[in-house]
Design a protein around this motif. Structure first.
Motif, short mmCIF file in Angstrom:
data_model
loop_
_atom_site.label_atom_id
_atom_site.label_comp_id
_atom_site.label_asym_id
_atom_site.label_seq_id
_atom_site.Cartn_x
_atom_site.Cartn_y
_atom_site.Cartn_z
N GLN A 122 0.83 -1.20 0.00
CA GLN A 122 0.00 0.00 0.00
C GLN A 122 0.87 1.26 0.00
OE1 GLN A 122 -3.48 0.02 2.61
NE2 GLN A 122 -2.70 1.91 3.50
N TRP B 154 -0.45 6.77 -5.98
CA TRP B 154 -1.24 7.79 -5.31
C TRP B 154 -1.03 9.16 -5.95
CZ3 TRP B 154 -4.48 5.15 -2.64
CH2 TRP B 154 -4.09 4.01 -1.94
N ARG C 151 -5.47 12.50 -5.87
CA ARG C 151 -6.16 12.00 -4.68
C ARG C 151 -5.16 11.35 -3.73
NH1 ARG C 151 -11.10 8.38 -6.54
NH2 ARG C 151 -11.71 8.71 -4.37
N GLY D 47 -5.90 7.19 1.56
CA GLY D 47 -7.18 6.66 2.03
C GLY D 47 -8.21 7.72 2.33
N GLU E 114 -12.63 9.50 4.63
CA GLU E 114 -12.30 8.38 3.75
C GLU E 114 -13.06 8.50 2.43
OE1 GLU E 114 -12.70 4.60 5.60
OE2 GLU E 114 -11.48 5.14 7.34
N TYR E 115 -12.39 8.15 1.35
CA TYR E 115 -13.03 8.18 0.04
C TYR E 115 -14.12 7.11 -0.02
CZ TYR E 115 -9.06 11.05 -1.48
OH TYR E 115 -8.12 12.05 -1.60
N ASP F 109 -15.19 5.56 -2.51
CA ASP F 109 -14.90 4.49 -3.47
C ASP F 109 -13.62 3.73 -3.11
OD1 ASP F 109 -13.07 6.45 -4.09
OD2 ASP F 109 -13.39 6.37 -6.25
N ASN F 110 -13.22 3.76 -1.83
CA ASN F 110 -12.00 3.04 -1.44
C ASN F 110 -12.09 1.55 -1.75
OD1 ASN F 110 -10.25 5.04 -0.58
ND2 ASN F 110 -10.89 4.95 1.57
N ARG G 31 -11.34 1.12 -5.35
CA ARG G 31 -9.91 1.39 -5.57
C ARG G 31 -9.08 0.15 -5.23
NH1 ARG G 31 -8.24 6.43 -2.21
NH2 ARG G 31 -6.96 7.19 -3.93
N MET H 174 -5.25 -1.89 1.08
CA MET H 174 -5.38 -1.78 -0.38
C MET H 174 -5.02 -3.08 -1.08
SD MET H 174 -6.52 0.86 -2.13
CE MET H 174 -5.61 0.84 -3.68
N CYS I 283 -12.89 2.17 6.82
CA CYS I 283 -13.09 1.39 5.59
C CYS I 283 -14.52 0.91 5.47
CB CYS I 283 -12.13 0.20 5.53
SG CYS I 283 -10.43 0.65 5.22
N PHE J 91 -17.02 0.28 3.34
CA PHE J 91 -17.18 0.16 1.91
C PHE J 91 -18.64 0.13 1.47
CE2 PHE J 91 -12.93 -2.21 2.21
CZ PHE J 91 -12.23 -1.02 2.07
#
Length: 267
Positions: A10, A46, A102, A105, A112-113, A115-116, A119, A147, A181, A183
C-alpha cells in the motif's frame, strides 16, 4: 534457482511519507533482494506522488487494459521507477479516476473516500493482470495494507488456474494502522468477478469494513505476518483460530525472520 517473492504494498518510502508500513514496504524488498531472491514490487500510484521527482515513467506494453468494476470500465496504467541506492524496481498501478490528484485513504479533510473499496479492487486486479503479462511466477506473494487485501481472494478463487500462480503461497501482513473502511453494501457486487460472487462471499457481512476485509484476506491466505508490535486483536485471533502459520513480530532485524518464514511456506 532463487525463489521469487512478489510484494504488493500500500505504501513505500520514499514515494509517500514515512510510516511503519511505508518503511517496511521499502526495506523488506531490499533485504530479501540482498539475500539473493528475485523480487517484484507493486504499489498504487497515489496522486500525492511527484512523478518527476520520483522519476516514474509509463510502461506502454503493460498498460492499456480496461478493468470492469460494477459495470464501469477503468483503464489500467502501469508506471515504473527505481528506489534510489538499492535500485529496487517499483511498479505503480494507476488510473485517473481512482488515483489522480487523490490521497491514499482520505481526502484533505480527513474523510475516507467513498470508493476506497473499488480502488482496492482495481489495484488487486491490476497487479495480478500485470504479473500475468510479465510471465513471472512468484513463489510467495506478500500483501501489505488494506489496499492489497482483495488480492488473496482473487488469487485463490480465480488466478490459481493461471500457470504463473499455480504454486504461489499468499501471506497477509497485519499492521497497527487501520481505517473505518466502510465500503458499504455495494462492495460485494463490485468485487464480483468470475468465480468470486456474492454467493461465495455470503459468510461475510453485507456491509464491508476494515475487519471484514481483513477476514476475507486471511481466509484466502497461506500465512500471516505480525508486521508491527500491535495489530488488530480481532484479526489476530481470527488468524490463530484458522491455524495459519504466523510470523510473530520480528523486530528491527526482520530480514532473516522473513526469509525463514518464506522458506518454510514453500517447502
Amino acid at each position: 534457482m532463487p525463489k521469487k517473492i512478489l510484494f504488493i504494498n500500500q505504501e513505500i518510502t520514499p514515494y509517500v511519507p514515512e510510516s511503519a508500513m511505508a518503511l517496511l514496504g521499502q526495506q523488506l524488498p531490499e533485504s530479501i533482494q540482498a539475500k539473493g531472491y528475485e523480487i517484484r514490487t507493486f504499489m498504487p500510484k497515489w496522486g500525492t506522488i511527484n512523478e518527476r521527482r520520483g522519476q516514474l515513467h509509463e510502461v506502454i506494453r503493460l498498460s492499456g487494459m480496461n478493468i470492469v468494476i460494477g459495470g464501469n470500465d477503468h483503464p489500467l496504467l502501469i508506471k515504473v521507477a527505481s528506489i534510489p541506492v538499492s535500485r529496487v524496481q517499483v511498479y505503480f498501478i494507476d488510473n485517473d479516476e481512482f488515483f489522480k490528484k487523490r490521497g491514499m485513504g482520505v481526502d484533505e479533510s480527513g474523510n475516507e473516500y467513498k470508493d476506497n473499496g473499488e480502488r482496492a479492487i482495481f489495484f488487486a486486479r491490476g497487479v495480478l493482470e500485470t504479473v500475468k503479462k510479465l510471465r513471472w511466477a512468484p513463489d510467495v506473494i506478500v500483501c501489505q495494507g488494506w489496499m492489497a487485501a482483495v488480492v488473496p481472494v482473487y488469487l485463490k478463487k480465480i488466478y490459481s488456474e493461471e500457470p504463473c500462480f499455480a504454486n504461489t503461497k499468499v501471506v497477509t501482513s497485519l499492521f497497527d494502522t487501520e481505517m473505518k473502511c466502510e465500503f458499504g453494501d455495494q462492495f460485494k457486487s463490485c468485487v464480483e468477478f468470475q468465480e468470486v460472487t456474492t454467493e461465495t462471499l455470503a459468510e461475510y457481512k453485507d456491509s464491508f469494513d476494515f475487519v471484514e476485509l481483513g477476514k476475507m484476506a486471511l481466509d484466502n491466505s497461506d500465512g500471516v505476518v505480525v508486521a508491527t508490535e500491535q495489530v488488530n486483536a480481532e484479526l489476530m485471533d481470527y488468524a490463530k483460530n484458522k491455524n495459519l502459520p504466523v510470523l510473530d513480530y520480528p523486530g528491527e532485524n526482520f530480514g532473516e525472520a522473513y526469509q525463514a518464514f518464506f522458506e518454510k511456506l514453500t517447502e
